[in-house]
Motif scaffolding. Structure first.
Motif, mmCIF file in Angstrom:
data_model
loop_
_atom_site.group_PDB
_atom_site.id
_atom_site.type_symbol
_atom_site.label_atom_id
_atom_site.label_comp_id
_atom_site.label_asym_id
_atom_site.label_seq_id
_atom_site.Cartn_x
_atom_site.Cartn_y
_atom_site.Cartn_z
ATOM 1 N N PRO A 65 -3.192 -13.300 -5.768
ATOM 2 C CA PRO A 65 -3.814 -14.527 -5.258
ATOM 3 C C PRO A 65 -3.296 -15.784 -5.944
ATOM 4 N N ASP A 66 -2.689 -15.613 -7.122
ATOM 5 C CA ASP A 66 -2.179 -16.755 -7.887
ATOM 6 C C ASP A 66 -0.680 -16.591 -8.088
ATOM 7 N N GLY A 67 0.049 -16.649 -6.987
ATOM 8 C CA GLY A 67 1.493 -16.503 -7.042
ATOM 9 C C GLY A 67 2.181 -17.810 -7.384
ATOM 10 N N PRO A 68 3.475 -17.889 -7.174
ATOM 11 C CA PRO A 68 4.201 -19.129 -7.468
ATOM 12 C C PRO A 68 3.607 -20.325 -6.730
ATOM 13 N N GLY A 69 3.455 -21.415 -7.455
ATOM 14 C CA GLY A 69 2.857 -22.606 -6.863
ATOM 15 C C GLY A 69 1.372 -22.477 -6.615
ATOM 16 N N GLY A 70 0.760 -21.432 -7.185
ATOM 17 C CA GLY A 70 -0.673 -21.228 -7.001
ATOM 18 C C GLY A 70 -1.047 -20.662 -5.657
ATOM 19 N N LYS A 71 -0.055 -20.221 -4.874
ATOM 20 C CA LYS A 71 -0.323 -19.663 -3.551
ATOM 21 C C LYS A 71 -0.277 -18.139 -3.591
ATOM 22 N N PRO A 72 -1.044 -17.454 -2.734
ATOM 23 C CA PRO A 72 -1.007 -15.994 -2.715
ATOM 24 C C PRO A 72 0.387 -15.471 -2.396
ATOM 25 N N LEU A 73 0.771 -14.406 -3.099
ATOM 26 C CA LEU A 73 2.087 -13.805 -2.905
ATOM 27 C C LEU A 73 1.944 -12.322 -2.592
ATOM 28 N N PRO A 74 2.310 -11.890 -1.365
ATOM 29 C CA PRO A 74 2.398 -10.461 -1.084
ATOM 30 C C PRO A 74 3.782 -9.955 -1.490
ATOM 31 N N LEU A 75 3.834 -8.746 -2.061
ATOM 32 C CA LEU A 75 5.104 -8.247 -2.565
ATOM 33 C C LEU A 75 5.150 -6.727 -2.476
ATOM 34 N N PHE A 76 6.284 -6.196 -2.001
ATOM 35 C CA PHE A 76 6.487 -4.747 -2.020
ATOM 36 C C PHE A 76 7.831 -4.441 -2.677
ATOM 37 N N GLU A 77 8.125 -3.163 -2.847
ATOM 38 C CA GLU A 77 9.252 -2.600 -3.597
ATOM 39 C C GLU A 77 8.928 -2.612 -5.091
ATOM 40 N N SER A 78 8.880 -1.411 -5.665
ATOM 41 C CA SER A 78 8.424 -1.271 -7.045
ATOM 42 C C SER A 78 9.298 -2.031 -8.036
ATOM 43 N N GLY A 79 10.608 -2.067 -7.814
ATOM 44 C CA GLY A 79 11.467 -2.797 -8.724
ATOM 45 C C GLY A 79 11.188 -4.288 -8.703
ATOM 46 N N ALA B 91 6.757 -8.913 -14.893
ATOM 47 C CA ALA B 91 7.338 -9.238 -16.188
ATOM 48 C C ALA B 91 7.489 -10.748 -16.343
ATOM 49 N N GLU B 92 7.960 -11.405 -15.299
ATOM 50 C CA GLU B 92 8.151 -12.845 -15.386
ATOM 51 C C GLU B 92 6.818 -13.594 -15.372
ATOM 52 N N LYS B 93 5.861 -13.073 -14.626
ATOM 53 C CA LYS B 93 4.538 -13.725 -14.585
ATOM 54 C C LYS B 93 3.856 -13.649 -15.947
ATOM 55 N N SER B 94 3.977 -12.492 -16.600
ATOM 56 C CA SER B 94 3.303 -12.287 -17.880
ATOM 57 C C SER B 94 4.140 -12.744 -19.069
ATOM 58 N N GLY B 95 5.451 -12.878 -18.865
ATOM 59 C CA GLY B 95 6.332 -13.188 -19.981
ATOM 60 C C GLY B 95 6.533 -12.021 -20.924
ATOM 61 N N LYS B 96 6.320 -10.789 -20.415
ATOM 62 C CA LYS B 96 6.402 -9.599 -21.261
ATOM 63 C C LYS B 96 7.326 -8.558 -20.640
ATOM 64 N N PHE B 97 7.911 -7.745 -21.516
ATOM 65 C CA PHE B 97 8.670 -6.547 -21.128
ATOM 66 C C PHE B 97 9.962 -6.835 -20.376
ATOM 67 N N ILE B 98 10.470 -8.050 -20.514
ATOM 68 C CA ILE B 98 11.796 -8.386 -20.012
ATOM 69 C C ILE B 98 12.385 -9.399 -20.988
ATOM 70 N N PRO B 99 13.654 -9.233 -21.365
ATOM 71 C CA PRO B 99 14.243 -10.190 -22.310
ATOM 72 C C PRO B 99 14.194 -11.613 -21.769
ATOM 73 N N GLN B 100 14.012 -12.547 -22.672
ATOM 74 C CA GLN B 100 13.957 -13.942 -22.268
ATOM 75 C C GLN B 100 15.347 -14.570 -22.153
ATOM 76 N N ASP B 101 16.330 -14.015 -22.876
ATOM 77 C CA ASP B 101 17.675 -14.557 -22.759
ATOM 78 C C ASP B 101 18.330 -14.028 -21.493
ATOM 79 N N PRO B 102 19.150 -14.845 -20.821
ATOM 80 C CA PRO B 102 19.729 -14.443 -19.536
ATOM 81 C C PRO B 102 20.532 -13.150 -19.600
ATOM 82 N N ALA B 103 21.331 -12.953 -20.652
ATOM 83 C CA ALA B 103 22.145 -11.737 -20.734
ATOM 84 C C ALA B 103 21.260 -10.498 -20.826
#
Length: 236
Positions: A77-91, A98-110
């Motif tokens: 319900p709180d997707g990008p821009g504060g709008k609801p985001l439906p999403l499928f595909e587990s990957g 990971a990006e929403k929480s800022g966890k479990f993915i490296p922060q550096d681009p490489a």
């Protein structure tokens, strides 16, 4: 109060907590990727069981969220821009959470791209190949007299396990010291291959001690143990 009534899926699975991420899933190797990630991040969510025995995944409501009729799927319900985001595909769900929480993915681009490559390795190789081994070893395919299809998938699964085995040598997790979405994507499938499918001996799992070591560490995590059981089976 968040209003999710515009999404037809909420008619079949009403949201008791519409301000939380809505998870539509089942405890399969793909399904638990999402529940484990949600448990690991601590993001508030509400699980809904998509029962295969009643073909819930083929219902118009579910297809309105995922036209590919596969679990898992989420509605944030709180997707990008504060709008609801439906999403499928587990990957995609793993990367998003990971990006929403800022966890479990490296922060550096490489590092981020390295995580992505291993998630795609699982999505394009481990999942499909291990699933075929399950079909030919445990389900209807086991009755086929011609074992060449089974053996083809067994050989490819051994090759993929070998890739993981060599990569994990001297590493705690797929990306080294840091646990993340690559592990959450991969190890539910390894667990299923040797557990539910009962194919450990068939693929020679004993030949891959590094994979077994990291699988054991993965399953020992409390959030993983919780996520493996979500959504819960209905009580009798």
């Amino acid at each position: 109060m968040t209003d999710l009534s515009a999404f037809p899926i909420t008619r079949k699975w009403p949201a008791q907590h519409p301000d939380r991420i809505q998870l539509y899933s089942l405890p399969t190797p793909n399904g638990v990727k999402a529940s484990i990630m949600l448990e690991e991040t601590g993001l508030p969510y509400e699980p809904h069981r998509v029962a295969f025995d009643s073909q819930d995944q083929m219902s118009p409501e579910f297809l309105s969220l995922n036209p590919n009729n596969k679990i898992p799927a989420i509605l944030d319900p709180d997707g990008p821009g504060g709008k609801p985001l439906p999403l499928f595909e587990s990957g995609a769900i793993l990367v998003y959470l990971a990006e929403k929480s800022g966890k479990f993915i490296p922060q550096d681009p490489a590092g981020r791209y390295q995580a992505m490559q291993w998630v795609m390795f699982q999505m394009g190789g481990i999942g499909p190949m291990f699933g075929q081994v399950g079909f030919f070893h445990k389900f209807a395919g086991k009755d086929y007299e011609d074992k060449r299809p089974r053996d083809r998938y067994v050989a490819e699964s051994r090759r993929l396990l070998g890739v993981l085995e060599r990569h994990l040598d001297g590493k705690a997790w797929i990306l080294g010291d840091d646990y993340g979405i690559a592990d959450i994507a991969t190890f539910p499938w390894v667990r299923n291959l040797v557990g539910f499918y009962g194919a450990g001996e068939l693929v020679g799992f004993a030949d891959f001690p590094n994979v077994k070591r990291v699988l054991d560490a993965f399953v020992a995590r409390p959030a993983v143990q919780r996520g493996l059981l979500i959504p819960a089976a209905p009580t009798a």
